[in-house]
Design a protein around this motif. Structure first.
Motif, PDB file in Angstrom:
ATOM      1  N   GLU A  24      49.575  32.492  37.212  1.00  0.00           N
ATOM      2  CA  GLU A  24      49.360  33.814  36.602  1.00  0.00           C
ATOM      3  C   GLU A  24      49.463  33.739  35.075  1.00  0.00           C
ATOM      4  O   GLU A  24      48.694  34.384  34.362  1.00  0.00           O
ATOM      5  CB  GLU A  24      50.377  34.831  37.155  1.00  0.00           C
ATOM      6  CG  GLU A  24      50.152  35.174  38.607  1.00  0.00           C
ATOM      7  CD  GLU A  24      48.748  35.709  38.892  1.00  0.00           C
ATOM      8  OE1 GLU A  24      48.242  36.527  38.102  1.00  0.00           O
ATOM      9  OE2 GLU A  24      48.165  35.292  39.909  1.00  0.00           O
ATOM     10  N   HIS A  25      50.386  32.937  34.577  1.00  0.00           N
ATOM     11  CA  HIS A  25      50.522  32.783  33.128  1.00  0.00           C
ATOM     12  C   HIS A  25      49.245  32.189  32.538  1.00  0.00           C
ATOM     13  O   HIS A  25      48.735  32.682  31.519  1.00  0.00           O
ATOM     14  CB  HIS A  25      51.729  31.890  32.801  1.00  0.00           C
ATOM     15  CG  HIS A  25      51.823  31.531  31.353  1.00  0.00           C
ATOM     16  ND1 HIS A  25      52.204  32.435  30.377  1.00  0.00           N
ATOM     17  CD2 HIS A  25      51.556  30.369  30.703  1.00  0.00           C
ATOM     18  CE1 HIS A  25      52.171  31.842  29.195  1.00  0.00           C
ATOM     19  NE2 HIS A  25      51.787  30.573  29.371  1.00  0.00           N
ATOM     20  N   TYR A  26      48.718  31.137  33.171  1.00  0.00           N
ATOM     21  CA  TYR A  26      47.516  30.489  32.634  1.00  0.00           C
ATOM     22  C   TYR A  26      46.279  31.360  32.835  1.00  0.00           C
ATOM     23  O   TYR A  26      45.347  31.303  32.024  1.00  0.00           O
ATOM     24  CB  TYR A  26      47.351  29.096  33.234  1.00  0.00           C
ATOM     25  CG  TYR A  26      48.471  28.178  32.812  1.00  0.00           C
ATOM     26  CD1 TYR A  26      48.818  28.036  31.470  1.00  0.00           C
ATOM     27  CD2 TYR A  26      49.229  27.479  33.734  1.00  0.00           C
ATOM     28  CE1 TYR A  26      49.870  27.226  31.072  1.00  0.00           C
ATOM     29  CE2 TYR A  26      50.271  26.659  33.346  1.00  0.00           C
ATOM     30  CZ  TYR A  26      50.588  26.542  32.014  1.00  0.00           C
ATOM     31  OH  TYR A  26      51.628  25.744  31.610  1.00  0.00           O
ATOM     32  N   LYS A  27      46.262  32.198  33.863  1.00  0.00           N
ATOM     33  CA  LYS A  27      45.179  33.176  34.006  1.00  0.00           C
ATOM     34  C   LYS A  27      45.196  34.140  32.814  1.00  0.00           C
ATOM     35  O   LYS A  27      44.153  34.495  32.267  1.00  0.00           O
ATOM     36  CB  LYS A  27      45.356  33.986  35.295  1.00  0.00           C
ATOM     37  CG  LYS A  27      44.816  33.356  36.539  1.00  0.00           C
ATOM     38  CD  LYS A  27      44.974  34.358  37.690  1.00  0.00           C
ATOM     39  CE  LYS A  27      44.445  33.842  38.982  1.00  0.00           C
ATOM     40  NZ  LYS A  27      44.601  34.832  40.068  1.00  0.00           N
ATOM     41  N   GLY A  28      46.409  34.559  32.414  1.00  0.00           N
ATOM     42  CA  GLY A  28      46.540  35.462  31.265  1.00  0.00           C
ATOM     43  C   GLY A  28      46.077  34.802  29.976  1.00  0.00           C
ATOM     44  O   GLY A  28      45.457  35.450  29.123  1.00  0.00           O
ATOM     45  N   VAL A  29      46.355  33.515  29.815  1.00  0.00           N
ATOM     46  CA  VAL A  29      45.920  32.790  28.615  1.00  0.00           C
ATOM     47  C   VAL A  29      44.388  32.756  28.558  1.00  0.00           C
ATOM     48  O   VAL A  29      43.788  32.995  27.499  1.00  0.00           O
ATOM     49  CB  VAL A  29      46.497  31.350  28.605  1.00  0.00           C
ATOM     50  CG1 VAL A  29      45.866  30.512  27.507  1.00  0.00           C
ATOM     51  CG2 VAL A  29      48.005  31.390  28.450  1.00  0.00           C
ATOM     52  N   ALA A  31      42.273  34.852  30.087  1.00  0.00           N
ATOM     53  CA  ALA A  31      41.761  36.215  29.903  1.00  0.00           C
ATOM     54  C   ALA A  31      41.940  36.682  28.458  1.00  0.00           C
ATOM     55  O   ALA A  31      41.063  37.353  27.899  1.00  0.00           O
ATOM     56  CB  ALA A  31      42.458  37.172  30.860  1.00  0.00           C
ATOM     57  N   ALA A  32      43.062  36.310  27.844  1.00  0.00           N
ATOM     58  CA  ALA A  32      43.328  36.735  26.471  1.00  0.00           C
ATOM     59  C   ALA A  32      42.347  36.102  25.484  1.00  0.00           C
ATOM     60  O   ALA A  32      42.092  36.663  24.409  1.00  0.00           O
ATOM     61  CB  ALA A  32      44.758  36.386  26.075  1.00  0.00           C
ATOM     62  N   ASN A  33      41.791  34.961  25.841  1.00  0.00           N
ATOM     63  CA  ASN A  33      40.845  34.279  24.961  1.00  0.00           C
ATOM     64  C   ASN A  33      39.391  34.486  25.385  1.00  0.00           C
ATOM     65  O   ASN A  33      38.519  33.711  24.994  1.00  0.00           O
ATOM     66  CB  ASN A  33      41.172  32.783  24.910  1.00  0.00           C
ATOM     67  CG  ASN A  33      42.437  32.525  24.127  1.00  0.00           C
ATOM     68  OD1 ASN A  33      42.512  32.798  22.940  1.00  0.00           O
ATOM     69  ND2 ASN A  33      43.462  32.023  24.806  1.00  0.00           N
ATOM     70  N   SER A  36      37.459  34.054  32.195  1.00  0.00           N
ATOM     71  CA  SER A  36      37.876  34.591  33.482  1.00  0.00           C
ATOM     72  C   SER A  36      38.160  33.428  34.432  1.00  0.00           C
ATOM     73  O   SER A  36      37.622  32.339  34.279  1.00  0.00           O
ATOM     74  CB  SER A  36      36.805  35.503  34.078  1.00  0.00           C
ATOM     75  OG  SER A  36      35.627  34.759  34.327  1.00  0.00           O
ATOM     76  N   CYS A  67      34.971  30.207  30.885  1.00  0.00           N
ATOM     77  CA  CYS A  67      35.608  30.562  29.629  1.00  0.00           C
ATOM     78  C   CYS A  67      34.998  29.775  28.473  1.00  0.00           C
ATOM     79  O   CYS A  67      34.344  28.756  28.684  1.00  0.00           O
ATOM     80  CB  CYS A  67      37.111  30.283  29.703  1.00  0.00           C
ATOM     81  SG  CYS A  67      37.517  28.554  29.982  1.00  0.00           S
ATOM     82  N   MET A  75      44.817  26.753  26.767  1.00  0.00           N
ATOM     83  CA  MET A  75      45.528  26.571  28.030  1.00  0.00           C
ATOM     84  C   MET A  75      46.009  25.119  28.176  1.00  0.00           C
ATOM     85  O   MET A  75      47.156  24.874  28.561  1.00  0.00           O
ATOM     86  CB  MET A  75      44.635  26.939  29.221  1.00  0.00           C
ATOM     87  CG  MET A  75      45.358  26.815  30.549  1.00  0.00           C
ATOM     88  SD  MET A  75      44.361  27.187  31.981  1.00  0.00           S
ATOM     89  CE  MET A  75      43.285  25.765  32.024  1.00  0.00           C
TER      90      MET A  75
END
Length: 174
Positions: A24-29, A31-33, A36, A67, A75
């Motif tokens: 989940e943390h790396y999914k957020g990284v 998505a933030a950049n 998907s 991405c 990431m």
């Protein structure tokens, strides 16, 4: 944006919930950049071929990414700094595979087989035999024209031609 398949190995002493939190943390990284994450497959705890940072096992996880390269670099940078990640590998692909990966398909095929190891149907091959032990139709093995038993003559070069030097007595030796 580019398509990638990313696999990472997490330490064996993490729980499955901690591995899911890493995902989940790396999914957020990503998505933030501006990227998907598609399919995420947890392959579970598997034995490593060789030790990595004193670990004999690791949790394997596959992620399909869509991405920009900057998101992937960020990431990978964070994974390189993390003590929980042992290794990671990213491969650029032309398109993502549909369905499950080969690793999960192999696991399902294994679980679908009925019976134990010895219950396999051997087809037209007949019963299993174990070499010469239960078959008397094979004679002794022949090693061709080799002399001197089964290993052949030994040759040590010119050592046999030299006389041996006597050992010297060393004072103070027991």
């Amino acid at each position: 944006m580019a398509l990638y398949e990313h696999v990472f190995l997490a330490r064996q002493d993490l729980s499955q919930q901690q591995v899911d939190a890493l995902v989940e943390h790396y999914k957020g990284v990503i998505a933030a950049n501006g990227g998907s994450v598609g399919r995420v497959e947890n392959w579970g705890l598997k034995s490593l071929t060789y030790r990595i940072k004193k670990n004999r096992k690791a949790y394997y996880t596959l992620m399909d990414l869509n991405c920009p390269p900057a998101a992937l670099n960020e990431m990978e940078r964070q994974q390189g700094l993390s003590e929980d990640i042992l290794r990671f590998l990213t491969v650029k692909v032309d398109k993502h595979e549909e369905g499950q990966s080969a690793m999960l398909q192999k696991r399902e095929e294994r679980s679908e087989r009925s019976g134990g190891f010895g219950d396999r149907d051997r087809g037209d091959r007949g019963p299993r035999s174990f070499g010469d032990r239960d078959r008397g139709d094979r004679g002794p093995r022949s090693f061709g024209d080799r002399e001197g038993g089964d290993r052949g003559p030994r040759s040590f070069g010119d050592r046999e031609d030299r006389p041996r030097r006597p050992r010297e007595n060393v004072e103070g030796a027991a």
